[in-house]
Design a protein around this motif. Structure first.
Motif, PDB file in Angstrom:
ATOM      1  N   SER A   1      -5.931   4.575  -5.150  1.00 18.23           N
ATOM      2  CA  SER A   1      -4.592   3.976  -5.198  1.00 18.23           C
ATOM      3  C   SER A   1      -4.552   2.804  -6.162  1.00 18.23           C
ATOM      4  O   SER A   1      -5.582   2.195  -6.474  1.00 18.23           O
ATOM      5  CB  SER A   1      -4.180   3.513  -3.799  1.00 18.23           C
ATOM      6  OG  SER A   1      -4.091   4.604  -2.909  1.00 18.23           O
TER       7      SER A   1
ATOM      8  N   SER B   1       2.500  11.920  -4.175  1.00 12.93           N
ATOM      9  CA  SER B   1       2.656  10.460  -4.212  1.00 12.93           C
ATOM     10  C   SER B   1       4.073  10.046  -3.869  1.00 12.93           C
ATOM     11  O   SER B   1       4.299   9.050  -3.155  1.00 12.93           O
ATOM     12  CB  SER B   1       2.276   9.926  -5.603  1.00 12.93           C
ATOM     13  OG  SER B   1       0.904  10.068  -5.839  1.00 12.93           O
TER      14      SER B   1
ATOM     15  N   SER C   1       2.074   1.078  -4.377  1.00 11.37           N
ATOM     16  CA  SER C   1       0.980   1.802  -5.039  1.00 11.37           C
ATOM     17  C   SER C   1       1.330   3.253  -5.379  1.00 11.37           C
ATOM     18  O   SER C   1       1.011   3.724  -6.480  1.00 11.37           O
ATOM     19  CB  SER C   1      -0.285   1.749  -4.179  1.00 11.37           C
ATOM     20  OG  SER C   1      -0.898   0.481  -4.270  1.00 11.37           O
ATOM     21  N   PRO C   2       1.988   4.005  -4.467  1.00 13.49           N
ATOM     22  CA  PRO C   2       2.312   5.400  -4.806  1.00 13.49           C
ATOM     23  C   PRO C   2       3.242   5.552  -6.016  1.00 13.49           C
ATOM     24  O   PRO C   2       3.289   6.621  -6.628  1.00 13.49           O
ATOM     25  CB  PRO C   2       2.997   5.922  -3.530  1.00 13.49           C
ATOM     26  CG  PRO C   2       2.470   5.053  -2.433  1.00 13.49           C
ATOM     27  CD  PRO C   2       2.342   3.698  -3.073  1.00 13.49           C
TER      28      PRO C   2
ATOM     29  N   ARG D   1       0.818  -1.218   0.000  1.00 13.56           N
ATOM     30  CA  ARG D   1       0.000   0.000   0.000  1.00 13.56           C
ATOM     31  C   ARG D   1       0.847   1.262   0.000  1.00 13.56           C
ATOM     32  O   ARG D   1       0.537   2.226  -0.706  1.00 13.56           O
ATOM     33  CB  ARG D   1      -0.912   0.019   1.243  1.00 13.56           C
ATOM     34  CG  ARG D   1      -1.957  -1.064   1.303  1.00 13.56           C
ATOM     35  CD  ARG D   1      -2.945  -0.768   2.433  1.00 13.56           C
ATOM     36  NE  ARG D   1      -2.277  -0.586   3.718  1.00 13.56           N
ATOM     37  CZ  ARG D   1      -2.021  -1.559   4.588  1.00 13.56           C
ATOM     38  NH1 ARG D   1      -2.370  -2.806   4.296  1.00 13.56           N
ATOM     39  NH2 ARG D   1      -1.430  -1.312   5.749  1.00 13.56           N
TER      40      ARG D   1
END
Length: 301
Positions: A290, A177, A160-161, A156
């Motif tokens: 996300s 992000s 994801s970023p 996460r």
């Protein structure tokens, strides 16, 4: 009833018993060379090389479609994923990695295993190593729970970023992000310090599902400097343990042989950086969520 076998018959029985014991679990591995999610499964398969056999099938790729209205703003064409029919049959989401068991030469698509973090645990379970240090999921219930928690957490916060940095078109959104990603790495780095020498999530050189959750993205962070002009800080004390971890992980032979060519990958990921890529992950980010929150219906293309 006891039956005495002739020497030749006994030899044949022993031969076939020995041969059967050497037969490895085999899979069709539906993958894509560029995909970091699939890379997780590759890492697990190569970690347990010798205990599992697999045939790599390149099941996901790219095709161009005209951007007649110049929505990308680059004059370039759209890039869409093509998917092998086998992939769409075996995985309801049509995503890699997907593992299809092979028994007696038949691919059992109805028994397919998918979702990247699940495939790591599955491969480890199938390999069933007698050496605790080779297991990616510890047998100790506490350590297993800890590793699974952190595998999800880095997914996460550190993976994801990555897509937000690339897919978002405004500099403020990209930097937001990136800052989220670095914050996630600092949390991971602090946990490494607690666990020991940072040579693997649990220390001591042991590899786990947590290590393989993060590694594909950690390898790919170099592309930020090319496309966004900044990279993971190298002189930040809060990331010191992370950098030790990074050096160790990418020095392991079974990891090194899974790494895609950097120049080739840099060209590939440019499709995300210039907003011409259309994939479920990219579409989820454009939708404002996300990358790990993809929706098969909302993010289809």
């Amino acid at each position: 009833r006891y039956v005495e076998l002739s020497t030749s018959a006994a030899t044949r029985v022993l031969y076939w018993m020995s041969r059967r014991s050497r037969m490895l679990p085999k899979f069709r591995y539906l993958s894509a060379w560029f995909c970091p999610y699939a890379h997780r499964a590759t890492l697990a398969l190569e970690h347990h090389a010798g205990a599992i056999d697999y045939d790599w099938v390149e099941a996901l790729g790219w095709e161009q479609r005209k951007d007649e209205k110049n929505v990308t703003g680059t004059g370039k064409e759209w890039w869409y994923h093509w998917k092998a029919p086998e992939l769409t049959r075996a995985n309801p989401s049509g995503l890699v990695p997907t593992l299809i068991p092979i028994e007696d030469g038949i691919a059992l698509e109805e028994r397919s295993v998918y979702e990247s973090l699940i495939t790591i645990d599955f491969v480890d379970s199938i390999a069933n190593s007698s050496d605790e240090q080779r297991r990616l999921v510890p047998t100790d219930p506490f350590l297993a729970s800890k590793c699974r928690y952190w595998a999800e957490k880095v997914n996460r916060e550190c993976c994801s970023p990555y897509y937000g940095v690339l897919v978002k078109t405004d500099e403020e959104g990209q930097k937001e992000s990136f800052d989220q990603l670095v914050s996630g790495l600092k949390a991971f780095s602090r946990e490494l310090e607690k666990n020991g020498d940072a040579r693997g999530f649990l220390g001591g050189g042991r590899l786990t599902n947590t290590d393989f959750s993060l590694a594909p993205w950690a390898y790919r962070y170099y592309i930020f400097e090319k496309y966004r002009g900044y990279g993971i800080p190298k002189d930040d004390d809060e990331l010191a343990a992370y950098h030790v971890w990074h050096s160790h992980i990418f020095g392991v032979d079974s990891v090194k042989r899974t790494l895609p060519d950097k120049e080739r990958y840099q060209v590939h990921i440019g499709k995300y950086a210039d907003s011409s890529a259309r994939s479920k992950v990219a579409n989820a980010v454009r939708r404002g969520v996300s990358a790990h929150e993809i929706d098969d219906e909302k993010d289809t293309y």
